[in-house]
Design an enzyme around this catalytic site. Structure first.
Site, PDB file in Angstrom:
ATOM      1  N   LYS A   9       5.947  -7.562   2.807  1.00  0.00           N
ATOM      2  CA  LYS A   9       5.707  -7.330   4.224  1.00  0.00           C
ATOM      3  C   LYS A   9       4.514  -8.199   4.664  1.00  0.00           C
ATOM      4  O   LYS A   9       3.541  -8.348   3.919  1.00  0.00           O
ATOM      5  CB  LYS A   9       5.383  -5.851   4.474  1.00  0.00           C
ATOM      6  CG  LYS A   9       6.502  -4.905   4.046  1.00  0.00           C
ATOM      7  CD  LYS A   9       6.295  -3.474   4.501  1.00  0.00           C
ATOM      8  CE  LYS A   9       5.023  -2.802   4.020  1.00  0.00           C
ATOM      9  NZ  LYS A   9       4.872  -2.757   2.544  1.00  0.00           N
ATOM     10  N   HIS A  68      -0.063   1.139   9.713  1.00  0.00           N
ATOM     11  CA  HIS A  68      -1.335   1.627   9.173  1.00  0.00           C
ATOM     12  C   HIS A  68      -2.212   2.177  10.293  1.00  0.00           C
ATOM     13  O   HIS A  68      -3.419   2.329  10.131  1.00  0.00           O
ATOM     14  CB  HIS A  68      -2.086   0.510   8.466  1.00  0.00           C
ATOM     15  CG  HIS A  68      -1.232  -0.281   7.533  1.00  0.00           C
ATOM     16  ND1 HIS A  68      -0.579  -1.415   7.919  1.00  0.00           N
ATOM     17  CD2 HIS A  68      -0.917  -0.067   6.237  1.00  0.00           C
ATOM     18  CE1 HIS A  68       0.111  -1.894   6.886  1.00  0.00           C
ATOM     19  NE2 HIS A  68      -0.071  -1.093   5.860  1.00  0.00           N
ATOM     20  N   GLY A  93       0.830  -1.193   0.000  1.00  0.00           N
ATOM     21  CA  GLY A  93       0.000   0.000   0.000  1.00  0.00           C
ATOM     22  C   GLY A  93       0.868   1.247   0.000  1.00  0.00           C
ATOM     23  O   GLY A  93       1.981   1.233   0.515  1.00  0.00           O
ATOM     24  N   SER A  94       0.365   2.336  -0.582  1.00  0.00           N
ATOM     25  CA  SER A  94       1.094   3.601  -0.529  1.00  0.00           C
ATOM     26  C   SER A  94       0.897   4.246   0.848  1.00  0.00           C
ATOM     27  O   SER A  94       0.125   3.765   1.668  1.00  0.00           O
ATOM     28  CB  SER A  94       0.605   4.525  -1.643  1.00  0.00           C
ATOM     29  OG  SER A  94       0.946   3.965  -2.898  1.00  0.00           O
ATOM     30  N   GLY A  95       1.617   5.321   1.084  1.00  0.00           N
ATOM     31  CA  GLY A  95       1.527   6.013   2.360  1.00  0.00           C
ATOM     32  C   GLY A  95       2.705   5.735   3.273  1.00  0.00           C
ATOM     33  O   GLY A  95       2.761   6.254   4.387  1.00  0.00           O
ATOM     34  N   HIS A  96       3.647   4.894   2.800  1.00  0.00           N
ATOM     35  CA  HIS A  96       4.834   4.562   3.601  1.00  0.00           C
ATOM     36  C   HIS A  96       6.105   5.151   2.989  1.00  0.00           C
ATOM     37  O   HIS A  96       7.201   4.720   3.319  1.00  0.00           O
ATOM     38  CB  HIS A  96       4.994   3.044   3.700  1.00  0.00           C
ATOM     39  CG  HIS A  96       3.780   2.329   4.180  1.00  0.00           C
ATOM     40  ND1 HIS A  96       3.218   2.597   5.407  1.00  0.00           N
ATOM     41  CD2 HIS A  96       3.005   1.368   3.610  1.00  0.00           C
ATOM     42  CE1 HIS A  96       2.155   1.809   5.576  1.00  0.00           C
ATOM     43  NE2 HIS A  96       1.997   1.067   4.498  1.00  0.00           N
TER      44      HIS A  96
END
Lengths: 332, 332
Positions: free
Chosen positions: A104, A219, A53-56
């Protein structure tokens, strides 16, 4: 919600446009949302593909380049990429020596990468191996995970295993190293504040002004417990002790990462690193290499995580090898 | 106030302990609060000294190293270092070829560096030259500034002039280049939120949920105006237009920095860079080099700034020269 975005549904698309504009040395496939190296690598090199997922950010797209990943698949914010994306990336980067998937440990990522590997193998004859990182000592199972979550060690693994692939090692050897690195690392994180997912428009969770969350997931998944806000020295203890209780880090050189969650300024991250280094020294851990900054983040969450990796001469040599990516660069 | 700190009055001290622990290649003088290169430089090299209030990390301590600064003096958060600190740094780094002071245009910094230069000259015979950066197009005068404020160009100048000093140019030539770089760059910043100075314990200013501040200073000084929160594309226009209105950037290669204020995640900074790059292209500006990330911050402020530098072949060559500092590293 105050963010530097256009529409919440366009954040990933718009951000990848920026990545492409900022890094002419990379290629962005906007349809499949994959970031590739711009310079094709040599035939016979094992390729490394990661994603999530993006956001990291900078994880994972910011770690594409010489000495690290060959490609990274970007899912929507905090959402696994699809098997299609991963299969496409796998096919494109294969140079006949096979592809390592670095995943991950989150249920969606693991399932989708598994499917992508099977499809790439069946349809294109690509040999695929997979390492699943699960270094987070905070909790055994979590909102989106069976078993421990994969967090900070993923960054160190991508660097170290990327260097091994660059050296020309074969897939079996690269996979064995990847598993060894994962097993040798432990992480623990904490949050002062929630993050806000653009599509949600409000904080993922509420955290009172006088409390913090110890063992937070990347998250915003619940951690071990909420405790009163404490000085940095106490926060460092609450992160370092569970790590040291989980694996023996004495008698070997260690690589340590003090990672920011995205919303904490560097002056605080350095301050935290000082506290962590003091505790590690007191515990007899010899820190050989260190990284301080935002490497695996949770959007705008304020907080930090600590990762400690038990290394050896081989791993230190691979760590020191040249790397040229947006997020990590040295020796070149 | 939620911060990764011990006591508010110890933030700088504790953070410098972390800098020293994280960067064995640097030396920290904890009494005078100066960060030095660990490897003494060659005799005859012009030395570069900068400094200012803390809270803008990685500026300036994170830019000490080969190809950039020789020393950086750290003041308390948002407070100028003292002349004593600057004088000490100047004396220590001088190798007989003189010292360039790189000073952001804030009244305290300018006054104290001037005094330090005079003292170092009178007491130790060090030849000192000074460049004062003043690239912020937002306002003419400000809370702590007569004339324009020095902001993002300072980062680019430290890199470019650092490379020139490394080449062995003399003080007059280094100073002339520094002035040319400062005169060729313009910046404009904005904030979505205030920052919180640890010693104050509360946000520097109040900014309603539906408003942003355009033209903000790096200490939260007022900008041009408060306007309704807008999409990234509109924010980019509000930053780029005043820059392009102030200097002609066409007909030459440009170096562009999209800088985060400290509390905005990288996914948003890349998104903003995409918008800025589009506007620059539309305006006929040829972007030759770019930098996206947190380089000159304002503690935990959410927001960003844009810096555009009119370059030429000489400046691009110096930009590309090897640099090895915590905040910028390539070619080595």
């Amino acid at each position: 919600m105050k963010k530097l975005i256009n529409a919440p549904e366009d954040v990933l698309r718009d951000s990848l446009i920026g990545v492409e504009a900022a890094h002419p040395e990379l290629r962005v496939d906007h349809v499949n949302r994959i970031v590739y190296r711009g310079t094709p690598k040599a035939d016979g090199k094992v390729a490394l593909v990661s994603g999530g997922g993006s956001g990291h950010e900078p994880l994972h797209g910011g770690f594409v380049g010489l000495g690290m990943l060959d490609a990274a698949c970007a899912g929507e914010v905090f959402t696994s990429p699809t098997p299609d994306q991963m299969q496409e990336a796998t096919k494109v980067v294969d140079r006949g020596a096979g592809v390592l998937h670095i995943v991950k440990n989150y249920t969606g990522d693991v399932m989708n990468f598994e499917m992508a590997g099977e499809l790439a193998s069946a349809e294109s004859g690509v040999e695929v191996a997979t390492v699943v990182t699960n270094d987070d000592v905070a909790v055994q199972d979590s909102t989106w995970t069976a078993g421990r979550r994969g967090v900070g060690v993923t960054v160190l693994l991508e660097k170290i295993v990327g260097a091994a692939a660059e050296e020309g090692r074969d897939l079996a050897s690269v996979l064995a190293l990847a598993n060894r690195v994962n097993e040798s690392g432990r992480s623990m994180g904490m949050a002062l504040t929630s993050c806000t997912v653009p599509a949600a428009g409000k904080p993922t969770f509420e955290l009172p002004d006088d409390q913090m969350e110890i063992g937070i997931g990347i998250h915003g998944e619940p951690g071990r417990h909420r405790v009163p806000l404490a000085p940095a020295a106490s926060i460092a203890e609450q992160l370092v002790e569970p790590i040291l209780a989980d694996l023996d880090f004495t008698g070997a050189p260690a690589i340590v990462m003090l990672n920011g969650m995205g919303g904490s300024p560097l002056i605080e991250l350095y301050l935290m690193y000082g506290e962590v280094a003091r505790l590690l020294e007191k515990a007899g851990v010899t820190v050989a290499r260190r990284l301080v900054g935002n490497y695996i983040t949770s959007l705008d969450m304020a907080g930090c995580s600590v990762t400690v990796l038990r290394a050896d001469d081989e791993i230190l040599g691979l760590w020191d090898a040249p790397v040229s990516t947006p997020g990590l660069r040295w020796g070149i």
